[in-house]
Structures are given as C-alpha cells and as structure tokens.
Design an enzyme around this catalytic site. Structure first.
Site, PDB file in Angstrom:
ATOM      1  N   SER A 265       0.988  -1.180   0.093  1.00  0.00           N
ATOM      2  CA  SER A 265      -0.370   0.076   0.377  1.00  0.00           C
ATOM      3  C   SER A 265       0.647   1.307  -0.030  1.00  0.00           C
ATOM      4  O   SER A 265       2.047   1.258   0.626  1.00  0.00           O
ATOM      5  CB  SER A 265      -0.904  -0.246   1.270  1.00  0.00           C
ATOM      6  OG  SER A 265      -0.235   0.400   2.265  1.00  0.00           O
ATOM      7  N   LYS A 266       0.173   2.232  -0.278  1.00  0.00           N
ATOM      8  CA  LYS A 266       0.960   3.859  -0.063  1.00  0.00           C
ATOM      9  C   LYS A 266       1.384   3.933   0.939  1.00  0.00           C
ATOM     10  O   LYS A 266       2.693   4.442   0.990  1.00  0.00           O
ATOM     11  CB  LYS A 266      -0.398   4.673   0.019  1.00  0.00           C
ATOM     12  CG  LYS A 266       0.321   6.969  -0.631  1.00  0.00           C
ATOM     13  CD  LYS A 266      -0.744   7.272  -0.948  1.00  0.00           C
ATOM     14  CE  LYS A 266      -1.181   8.042   0.250  1.00  0.00           C
ATOM     15  NZ  LYS A 266      -0.336   8.337   1.528  1.00  0.00           N
TER      16      LYS A 266
END
Length: 508
Positions: A265-266
């Site tokens: 994920s970011k």
RNA sequence: GCCGCGUUGGUCAAGGGGUUAAGACGCCUCCCUUUCACGGAGGAAUCACGGGUUCGAUUCCCGUACGUGGUACCA
C-alpha cells in the site's frame, strides 16, 4: 469460437495509481497488442461518495507516461460509449429489471442499521456466516419475505431500496482461469450481493458484467482480490447474456509489501522510503503529496520492465525487456499464481540497466531537467551528450546525473582536504604550481597531452604519479569520485583546470 | 469464524518424478581503476511440515502449518 481480442482496464478514480494497477494495465495492454486486439479504458465511478477531483486525468497521465495508451477511453471515445460508468447509469436498469422479472434478483428495503442488527444477531447466534444470503434473507425486509402487495406499496411510496441478486445453494460454478486453471465454487457460500444501490447506481458486480458484455470484452484480467466474487459475476453472465458470450478470466497475483505481509500500500512506501504510485499524486482534499516513480527518477521503460517481471518471466534468463519485446513474448499462462513481494533494490537495478542502455539523446531532456533543478543552466547540447555518455554507467536514478557530473559544469563547492593534507608538502605545491603554468602555456589540451605533461612533470620532480593524481582529482572534482581525471580536465577545459588548481593552491 | 487462493535461497525466480536445483537483485571476497562506479572472477544462502503413491519425490495426492484475499448500498 474465436472473436476479436478486447480487454479493458477499469480503475476507480479515487486517488493515485498504484504499482499493481499499472501492472494490470500492462498485462492487459500486452495481451491486446500480442493478439492484435483492442485495449479499452473504462472508468468505474459508480461510487459517487468517493469522487476525487483530478483522479481521472491523473490516470490518463500515468498511462501516457508509461506508453500504455488505450485504444478506447472516455477522452478518446470509441465504438461503445460512454466509457464512464456514471454516464451509463440508465443502461443498467433494464438488466436489473430483467433479473427481477425472472426471479433472479429481488428488492430489499433493509436500512443499514437493520443490516448491522442482522450481523450482530447472527454473530450472537454463533453463525459461521454473517452474510445476507439464502439462509438469512427470509428474515429480512425484501420482496421475497414480504407479501407482494406490501412490496408494491413500499415501491410506490418511494421507499429507498436496493436490488440484490438471489443466489440459491446447491449449484457448483466452474470456470477456467487462464492463470489458475479450473476453479469451482459452491453457490451456497455466495451472498446476495447488491446489484443496484439505493441511489440507482449499479455496484461493480452488475456494472462489470453489463459493460463487459456491451463492450464485447473477450478477456477480463483483474486482481486476485476479485476471485471470491467471480461466481457472482458468472451467475450474472449466465442469467443475462449466456456463458458463451462471457470473457475468459485471469486473476492476477497480488503485489505484496517487502517486509511483513499483506498487499503493498501507499503507506508501506512512505514507511520504507520508496514510491508506490506511478507518478506524483497530490490529494486535493488533504493537499498531501505522494511521490511517484517518475518524479524520483525512473525511466518509464524501466518501470514497465520491472512491473512485467513481477509475476511473469519468459522462461529464459532474460530480464531486461523493452515494451516491444514484451508484446512479442508475453503470455498469460506464464504468469505466477503466488503474490510477489516488491523489492525496491531490484527495481532500482532495472532503472540502472535502462539508463546504461539508453542513448544520450534519450536521456538528455531528463538530465537537463535535473541539472536545471540544481541551478545548472545554459548547457550546450553537444557538451551535455558527452557528459551523459561519460557518467551514465554510474547513475541509478535520473537525479544521480547531478551528483555524478556537477563538477563538469561548476567548481566544487567544497574540497576533501582531509585526503590531501597528510600527503601535502612544498614539493607537491611546487609541482602543481608548475603544472598550472605548463598547462597555461601549452597550445593544445587533449587527454593524451594532459596525461603526458602531468606524468612528465612528475618524473622531472621525482614524485609518484599516483599520489599526484589523487590530489589533482580532488582539485577538479572536490572528492574521490568520478571518471578518469585527465578526461575531466579535458572536458572542463584548460582555463578552468588551471583555475581550479590555483584555487586549491590558494586555500591549502 | 467462514469461504477462496497460494507456498523453490533474504527478495524476484527457472525447473517439474532420477539435476551438482538455473539465473537475477542484495550481501561478502578478489581482480580492474592509485578515485567512485561500470565490468570481470569467485563465495555464502533454497524446495514449509507430516503422511501417502512410487524402485525413486522439490515435482503427483491428502492433510497440517503459515501467508494472503474476500466476507460493504468500495472497487
């Protein structure tokens, strides 16, 4: 049955474009090109609550940067418009109605509070399944559990409601996934998914099936997270359009975080110090900027290359592929089943390889940009090309061109005096004083000439060339780095070389 | 919890009944360069576990473990 290959990438425009998303685009694109088909971009914006300003345009930009431009899209158009699901709203209704008429779907009037209560109740009862399904639906408020007149009254009164698919147990849904082979699911485990929301918008489940049909999609590639809902989609195909028209499925493995576990994920990028998005993404609401691969200095060729190899290989030892080669060699059945952990070190290696293999002309605009960002401007093109060819082997990311070549444009800001001082004495000072004079009064200034004069003078003064060379390097570069010293001297020219020698002489 | 999917060095991975189980990244050593890289030569490091099937399983089957995804009026 052969039909034209048509694939689609269907992102939801809610933020930055993730690595995994780009890989899905890439595999779609490669498959389409490989088989002379079409690649369509469809925007899945059925959730109006998640609309994000600029997200759609951002996706187009990312695809352009990657060189994966769609054949059909909301901006480009195509034979099956519109390409935004929000603009197709009216289309879905007729299919939902058809399902209702055939008893394959029903109206449900439960409020979110009632749904929550149902889950609580089921949980309290120790149920294994908390779903709205064949076990629980008769206890809920819907057109199956209510008398017909009551349902009609609710409808007439405009009571908010959704439409749910009715899935009965006892059926086995089987299909062949291009990556995973034969798969089968028991319908008893599927829940009655919402097909049309209270606001009249379809959910992904209905929209994807209707649109894939209407847009004549032949192959549907998507992330593995969709696998559990595949049986619902297949049922919909069966009810609505027949299985013969259904695309072939391929569920791509996930890209996982490098450490620990889970989907990348970011946040992982922020935490571990590498980008996750293709390009810089600025959230219009929070104003937060998330770095992209492009902006930290990746070449799109490398980005595509590394993504292609994350879950696929051609069975040989080749690892560096151009887009054209990938089109030629990609095959969906060689895609892995298991997820791959993202390794930023390897990603950088791909970029390094691409920089080394790229021409100065290819690199020049990017290098120029990075130099200008560091206040080096008015660069002559021929000189820039020479610089690039001289240092590109030692650059991993585009900004490295600045650190690896700034001394070819400007004087060092500081000198590694600590490396000079221990060996510094009057003899050396005398040597460099004489060297500066020699250079100044000589007519040419070629590498050979510089080296010859440098060494000859060393012999005359009876000093070891090696020690001198190190000092000379620090005078020109400021530190112990860079290409051959004599080459550097020739590059910056006689005046500048002499100037730099005298500058250091003055401070020592 | 339930359902699905997966599992070859630290990471990406080839292979798929009998192999010294490729290669790459990273790491270490050496060579080259009196710099830093590039390049070259080496090195350490792997078939999750338990049962089968088989003359023989990393490979096939079944379990277990672990991981992961889903379980939303999000996609």
């Amino acid at each position: 049955m052969t039909r034209k290959v048509r694939v689609r990438f269907a992102p939801s425009p809610t933020g930055g474009l993730h690595l995994g998303g780009v890989r899905t685009v890439l595999y779609n694109y490669l498959y389409a090109r490989r088989h002379g088909g079409d690649f369509v971009l469809r925007i899945e914006d059925t959730d109006q609550t998640r609309f994000v300003e600029g997200a759609e345009a951002y996706i187009f930009n990312c695809l352009d940067w990657c060189g994966l431009t769609p054949d059909e899209s909301p901006v480009k158009g195509g034979p099956f418009p519109p390409y935004r699901q929000s603009e197709r709203k009216a289309l879905y209704r007729e299919y939902a109605d058809k399902l209702i008429k055939n008893g394959q779907a029903y109206y449900a009037f439960d409020t979110s509070a009632e749904l929550e209560a149902m889950r609580e109740k089921l949980k309290a009862a120790g149920s294994h399944s908390l779903q709205y399904d064949h076990r629980s639906r008769m206890n809920m408020k819907n057109s199956l559990s209510l008398p017909a007149e009551e349902t009609q009254k609710l409808l007439d009164d405009g009571t908010p409601h959704v439409i749910r698919i009715k899935i009965n147990p006892g059926e086995t849904i089987s299909f062949t996934d291009l990556i995973r082979g034969d798969l089968s699911f028991d319908t008893g485990n599927s829940d009655d998914k919402v097909l049309v929301k209270a606001d009249g918008m379809p959910t992904y489940h209905l929209a994807v099936v209707v649109d894939d049909y209407l847009m004549q999609i032949s192959h549907a590639f998507r992330g593995e997270e969709w696998l559990p809902s595949a049986p619902v989609h297949i049922l919909l195909w069966k009810y609505l359009f027949g299985l013969d028209a259904m695309p072939q499925w391929a569920h791509l493995p996930l890209i996982l975080k490098p450490d620990g576990n889970g989907k990348l994920s970011k946040r992982d990028g922020d935490r571990l110090g590498f980008p996750v998005y293709a390009m810089d993404w600025k959230d219009p609401n929070s104003g937060e900027l998330t770095k992209g691969f492009k902006e930290i200095g990746f070449l799109p060729e490398a980005f595509i290359n590394l993504l292609a190899l994350l879950g696929w290989n051609d069975g040989t030892e080749q690892e560096v592929f151009s887009l054209e080669e990938l089109v030629d060699k990609f095959s969906i059945d060689r895609v892995h089943k298991g997820g791959a952990k993202f390794d930023f070190e390897k990603a950088k290696w791909f970029n390094h390889e691409w920089i080394k293999r790229s021409s100065a002309a290819r690199l020049a605009p990017l290098v120029k940009e990075t130099l200008e960002a560091n206040n080096i401007s008015n660069i002559e093109e021929d000189y820039l090309y020479k610089v690039i060819d001289l240092v590109k082997d030692r650059c991993t990311l585009v900004p490295d061109f600045y650190t690896q070549s700034s001394f070819l444009f400007e004087r060092p800001a500081s000198y590694d005096e600590a490396s000079i001082k221990p060996k510094w004495d009057d003899a050396k000072r005398d040597y460099f004083k004489t060297l500066a004079d020699t250079f100044r009064s000589s007519t040419g200034f070629s590498v050979e000439q510089i080296e010859q004069q440098f060494k000859q003078l060393a012999t005359e003064k009876n000093i070891k060339v090696g020690e001198l060379q190190m000092i000379f390097r620090i005078m020109l570069v400021g530190s112990k780095m860079g290409p051959g010293v004599f080459v550097i001297a020739e590059m910056i020219g006689k005046e500048e070389t002499v100037g730099r020698i005298e500058k250091v002489l003055s401070i020592l």
